[in-house]
Enzyme design. Structure first.
Site, PDB file in Angstrom:
ATOM      1  N   SER A 365       0.678  -1.370   0.184  1.00 20.63           N
ATOM      2  CA  SER A 365      -0.063  -0.089  -0.058  1.00 20.63           C
ATOM      3  C   SER A 365       0.745   1.287  -0.008  1.00 20.63           C
ATOM      4  CB  SER A 365      -0.874   0.074   1.289  1.00 20.63           C
ATOM      5  OG  SER A 365      -1.804   1.219   1.432  1.00 20.63           O
ATOM      6  N   THR A 370      -1.179   1.959  -8.197  1.00 19.32           N
ATOM      7  CA  THR A 370      -2.020   2.865  -8.815  1.00 19.32           C
ATOM      8  C   THR A 370      -1.947   4.228  -9.625  1.00 19.32           C
ATOM      9  OG1 THR A 370      -3.765   2.221  -6.998  1.00 19.32           O
ATOM     10  CG2 THR A 370      -4.404   4.148  -8.262  1.00 19.32           C
ATOM     11  N   ASP A 384      -4.462  -2.994  -9.287  1.00 21.01           N
ATOM     12  CA  ASP A 384      -4.282  -3.462  -7.666  1.00 21.01           C
ATOM     13  C   ASP A 384      -4.525  -5.003  -7.948  1.00 21.01           C
ATOM     14  OD1 ASP A 384      -3.831  -2.664  -5.189  1.00 21.01           O
ATOM     15  OD2 ASP A 384      -5.750  -3.605  -4.419  1.00 21.01           O
TER      16      ASP A 384
HETATM   17  N1  LIG Z   1       8.016   8.876  -6.205  1.00 23.04           N
HETATM   18  C1  LIG Z   1       6.871   8.471  -6.322  1.00 23.04           C
HETATM   19  N2  LIG Z   1       6.489   7.446  -6.934  1.00 23.04           N
HETATM   20  C2  LIG Z   1       4.973   7.001  -6.794  1.00 23.04           C
HETATM   21  N3  LIG Z   1       4.127   7.545  -6.228  1.00 23.04           N
HETATM   22  C3  LIG Z   1       4.537   8.820  -5.442  1.00 23.04           C
HETATM   23  C4  LIG Z   1       5.794   9.154  -5.578  1.00 23.04           C
HETATM   24  N4  LIG Z   1       5.985  10.256  -4.749  1.00 23.04           N
HETATM   25  C5  LIG Z   1       4.938  10.605  -4.150  1.00 23.04           C
HETATM   26  N5  LIG Z   1       3.905   9.741  -4.703  1.00 23.04           N
HETATM   27  C6  LIG Z   1       2.642   9.475  -4.041  1.00 23.04           C
HETATM   28  O1  LIG Z   1       2.516   8.246  -3.289  1.00 23.04           O
HETATM   29  C7  LIG Z   1       1.072   7.786  -3.296  1.00 23.04           C
HETATM   30  C8  LIG Z   1       1.179   6.284  -3.945  1.00 23.04           C
HETATM   31  O2  LIG Z   1      -0.058   5.535  -3.720  1.00 23.04           O
HETATM   32  P1  LIG Z   1      -0.713   4.536  -4.687  1.00 23.04           P
HETATM   33  O3  LIG Z   1      -0.427   4.820  -6.019  1.00 23.04           O
HETATM   34  O4  LIG Z   1      -2.095   4.779  -4.347  1.00 23.04           O
HETATM   35  O5  LIG Z   1      -0.100   3.278  -4.038  1.00 23.04           O
HETATM   36  P2  LIG Z   1      -0.801   1.702  -4.189  1.00 23.04           P
HETATM   37  O6  LIG Z   1      -1.791   1.753  -5.205  1.00 23.04           O
HETATM   38  O7  LIG Z   1       0.485   1.215  -4.236  1.00 23.04           O
HETATM   39  O8  LIG Z   1      -1.352   1.646  -2.947  1.00 23.04           O
HETATM   40  C9  LIG Z   1       0.290   8.603  -4.085  1.00 23.04           C
HETATM   41  O9  LIG Z   1      -0.357   9.320  -3.409  1.00 23.04           O
HETATM   42  C10 LIG Z   1       1.478   9.233  -4.937  1.00 23.04           C
HETATM   43  O10 LIG Z   1       1.103  10.701  -5.369  1.00 23.04           O
HETATM   44  C1  LIG Z   2      -7.260  -0.982  -0.624  1.00 20.25           C
HETATM   45  C2  LIG Z   2      -5.863  -1.277  -0.140  1.00 20.25           C
HETATM   46  O1  LIG Z   2      -4.986  -1.286  -1.183  1.00 20.25           O
HETATM   47  P1  LIG Z   2      -3.826  -0.349  -1.812  1.00 20.25           P
HETATM   48  O2  LIG Z   2      -3.473   0.460  -0.738  1.00 20.25           O
HETATM   49  O3  LIG Z   2      -2.629  -1.323  -2.066  1.00 20.25           O
HETATM   50  O4  LIG Z   2      -4.412   0.509  -2.906  1.00 20.25           O
HETATM   51  C3  LIG Z   2      -5.755  -1.431   1.195  1.00 20.25           C
HETATM   52  O5  LIG Z   2      -4.665  -1.908   1.405  1.00 20.25           O
HETATM   53  O6  LIG Z   2      -6.571  -1.030   2.157  1.00 20.25           O
HETATM   54 MN   LIG Z   3      -3.713   1.238  -4.977  1.00 20.70          MN
END
Ligand SMILES: Nc1ncnc2c1ncn2[C@@H]1O[C@H](COP(=O)(O)OP(=O)(O)O)[C@@H](O)[C@H]1O
Ligand SMILES: C=C(OP(=O)(O)O)C(=O)O
Ligand SMILES: [Mn+2]
Ligand SMILES: [Ca+2]
Length: 665
Positions: A365, A370, A384
């Protein structure tokens, strides 16, 4: 235009008001029987085809066109007349809601109890249970079912009945998830029986905390009784997995319009024809999140319980309204069902280039699955949850669930634009009057979220399937700031890092995490896997080898020092790195091996300052860098100890190589 050429005063518009201002005398109204006159008379408009207000309102909504009969498909309900099909559907819903101790299901009625005049009601009302002598109050009442409502209907339900539901300036539905704003992995329970006792991963490091069948039934009964005590429940019948051969039918029973809309967005939405032949679900969720579990119940350590029973194909949610619990709960189920079919389930984002090159983005996470899979230059397959079969990849879901803390239009335009009508915005703060969301506001939680159907992303690939991956990108958000922004991995290293699943948990997504903390989560998703990590790892190794995929480790975390002194690597730089992986240019770059971790790092990446590619250059304090590097290497070594006596795949040689692929010191 207070008066027209004939000296008459127009009653509508400014005329009347202007005239009234002249010493309070009312303007005289001249009626004329000349029809084609410039004055607009009421009589000139066609009359409404209703005699009463009620009748007028009844004209407003037209009944959906009858579903087209299914031709050539021998589905469960295909050959049934409409009336019979409706009856079977209600029987199926009643059976889902049945109390196991009382035997029979509740009497179910389709439609909102508030709409007494509903014409549907007569047609869709079926007394499923025969009245019994030992009837309790609950068996005397009807359970009103709001079945697969549309987003517009769910908006109305939410706004009318749920506190904290508002329409934002861009049309999204803002809502609150209550006391829980993140997942509660410690409250997850899995029924351990003769089968799952052998098949699943139990004990240290495993996410599966055991409960017995009896206790599951106690919680199930609690949830069902709660749901049946309500005026109405929402039922979603939907699908998981875009691979038609491995599609799973899921039913979600919930108490909140917000939960129903969330799952409408996150699962695959059936067509009317598919819904007609839906039949019995393969898996059912009972979400009674507003109601707590009973702490006197065995195995309960808090008021929250998320209980999975694989034998019954059911999940019960008590004491948490965080919607992510449902989608990740179903993901756990897929992590059980798919590997049994020799299909690898992946906690990864996935996208595809114009030439059909597919990339997977693994990560825990907040690491960027995303954000980085949503790329304006590529087709989005999913953000995801995916499956990797003999033929390629498929998305499990029908929507995305983006973090939106600090969301900006410039950095993440596609996600920004997806926040519109139909999107659920969880726990965000907005300006009271304009309803403009302040994405920087963390007053409710840092884990603010947007859930939207995947087609809200303009370049989504529908159906969400693709060929075999070419690149496997492991995302780690390293809060220590010692992992390079990008490293090329050999297969053994890819497996080592996949099994380790290192990242820093960032605040919010899991309870109690206030600042980044180093975690190791096997397969970059230990919270969701059901079997031992080496089982998934062996499948990944086999597939990567067979299809010649390249592994990469990308640090989306800190640079120039650890959390507190350094800063997060700029998203723009990470995007450049990812671009170079996709284009194939990074594969041809010049590489140098790092000490301790033995990672291959490029000397140059287009659009990225070369000095940041080796993190040592970014640290003002070199001694501090070395200490931190050794500290992290030690954490990796400690963590991997649990896996040293596990064989990965059939090949001892690979197991040895993987063990040697970790840090050397
Ligand atoms: N260098 C970076 N690479 C990826 N995400 C970044 C970076 N710097 C800041 N962020 C922020 O980190 C967060 C990554 O979250 P997200 O893409 O939702 O992660 P996941 O889907 O893996 O849970 C986003 O809010 C994004 O804007
Ligand atoms: C929805 C989730 O997934 P992610 O943060 O990987 O997007 C979570 O871990 O609650
Ligand atoms: Mn995500
Ligand atoms: Ca962001």
């Amino acid at each position: 235009m207070a008066a027209n050429g004939n000296g008459e005063v127009a009653v509508n518009g400014n005329g009347a008001a202007a005239a009234r201002k002249q010493k309070g005398t009312l303007p005289s109204i001249t009626t004329s029987d000349k029809h084609h006159h410039e004055v607009c008379h009421d009589m000139s408009a066609p009359t409404v085809k209703a005699q009463t207000i009620d009748e007028l309102h009844s004209l407003q909504k037209k009944k959906s066109a009858p579903n087209t009969p299914i031709k050539g498909i021998q589905g469960t309900f295909a050959a049934l007349p409409e009336e019979e099909r409706q009856k079977q559907q209600l029987q199926s819903i009643s059976a889902s809601l049945a109390s196991l101790t009382r035997g029979s299901g509740p009497k179910v009625v389709k439609g909102d109890p508030a709409n007494k005049s509903q014409t549907n009601q007569k047609v869709h009302q079926h007394h499923v249970a025969a009245p019994t002598i030992s009837a309790s109050d609950s068996s005397l009442k009807f359970t009103h079912v709001l079945y697969n409502l549309s987003p517009a209907e769910l908006y109305e339900q939410a706004i009318h009945y749920e506190k904290g539901s508002f329409i934002t300036s861009t049309g999204a539905l803002a809502t609150l998830s209550g006391a829980k704003t993140g997942r509660a992995p410690r409250d997850k329970r899995v029924v351990k029986d003769d089968v799952t006792g052998k098949e699943l991963w139990w004990g240290k490091g495993s996410p599966n905390i055991e409960m017995d069948e009896q206790t599951f039934l106690v919680n199930r009964e609690r949830a069902v009784d709660y749901l049946n005590s309500l005026d109405k429940v929402f039922v979603n019948d939907q699908f998981l997995n875009w691979d038609p051969e491995n599609r799973i039918k899921v039913r979600i029973v919930s108490a909140r319009a917000y939960h129903s809309l969330f799952m409408h967005n996150m699962c695959i939405r059936p067509t009317p024809e598919e819904l007609e032949e839906f039949g019995t679900p393969d898996f059912t969720i009972y979400n009674a999140g507003q109601f707590p579990c009973n702490r006197y119940t065995h195995y309960m350590t808090s008021s929250t319980s998320i209980d999975l029973n694989l034998a019954r194909s059911e999940m019960v949610i008590l004491g948490t309204q965080y919607a992510g619990e449902m989608k990740k709960g179903l993901f756990s189920v897929m992590h059980y069902l798919m590997p049994k079919r020799r299909i690898l389930s992946l906690h990864s984002g996935c996208n595809m280039g114009k030439d059909g090159d597919v990339a997977l983005f693994f990560g825990l996470s907040g690491t960027g699955k995303t954000t980085l899979s949503t790329d304006p230059n590529r087709y989005l397959i999913g953000d995801d949850e995916h499956c990797w079969t003999e033929t390629g990849v498929s998305n499990i879901e029908g929507g995305c669930y983006a973090k939106c803390i600090d969301l900006s239009r410039e950095k993440e335009p596609d996600i920004w634009n997806a926040i519109k009508f139909g999107t659920v915005l969880e726990n965000v703060v907005f300006e009271e009057h304009t309803r403009e969301v302040d994405y920087a506001d963390k007053s409710v939680t840092e884990n603010t979220r947007a859930s939207y159907p995947i087609e809200y992303i303009p370049n989504a690939k529908i159906p969400c399937v693709g060929p075999h991956p070419k690149n496997v990108i492991l995302l780690a958000c390293d809060a220590f700031g010692v992992l390079p922004p990008v490293s090329k991995l050999n297969l053994a290293q890819t497996m080592y890092h996949f099994i380790s699943g290192y990242t820093a948990l960032v605040a919010g997504t899991e309870e109690g995490v206030k600042e980044p903390r180093a975690t190791f989560s096997a397969c970059f998703g230990a919270a969701f896997i059901m079997m031992h990590p080496t089982k998934y790892a062996a499948m990944l190794a086999e597939k990567m080898l067979k299809h010649g995929a390249t592994g990469w480790l990308v640090n989306t975390g800190w640079s120039g020092g650890s959390y507190g002194s350094g800063s997060r690597i700029k998203l723009a730089y990470t995007r450049k790195i990812i671009d170079a992986i996709h284009s194939g240019s990074l594969l041809k770059a010049e590489y140098r091996k790092t000490e301790v971790f033995g990672l291959e790092i490029p000397t140059e990446v287009e659009g990225v300052p070369s000095e940041i590619l080796d993190p040592v250059n970014t640290w003002p304090n070199k001694l501090g860098y070395n200490d931190t590097l050794m500290k992290l290497a030690g954490l990796f070594k400690n963590n991997f100890e649990t896996f040293t006596d596990h064989k990965i795949g059939k090949d001892n040689e690979l197991t040895e190589e993987i063990l040697a692929a970790g840090p050397n010191f």
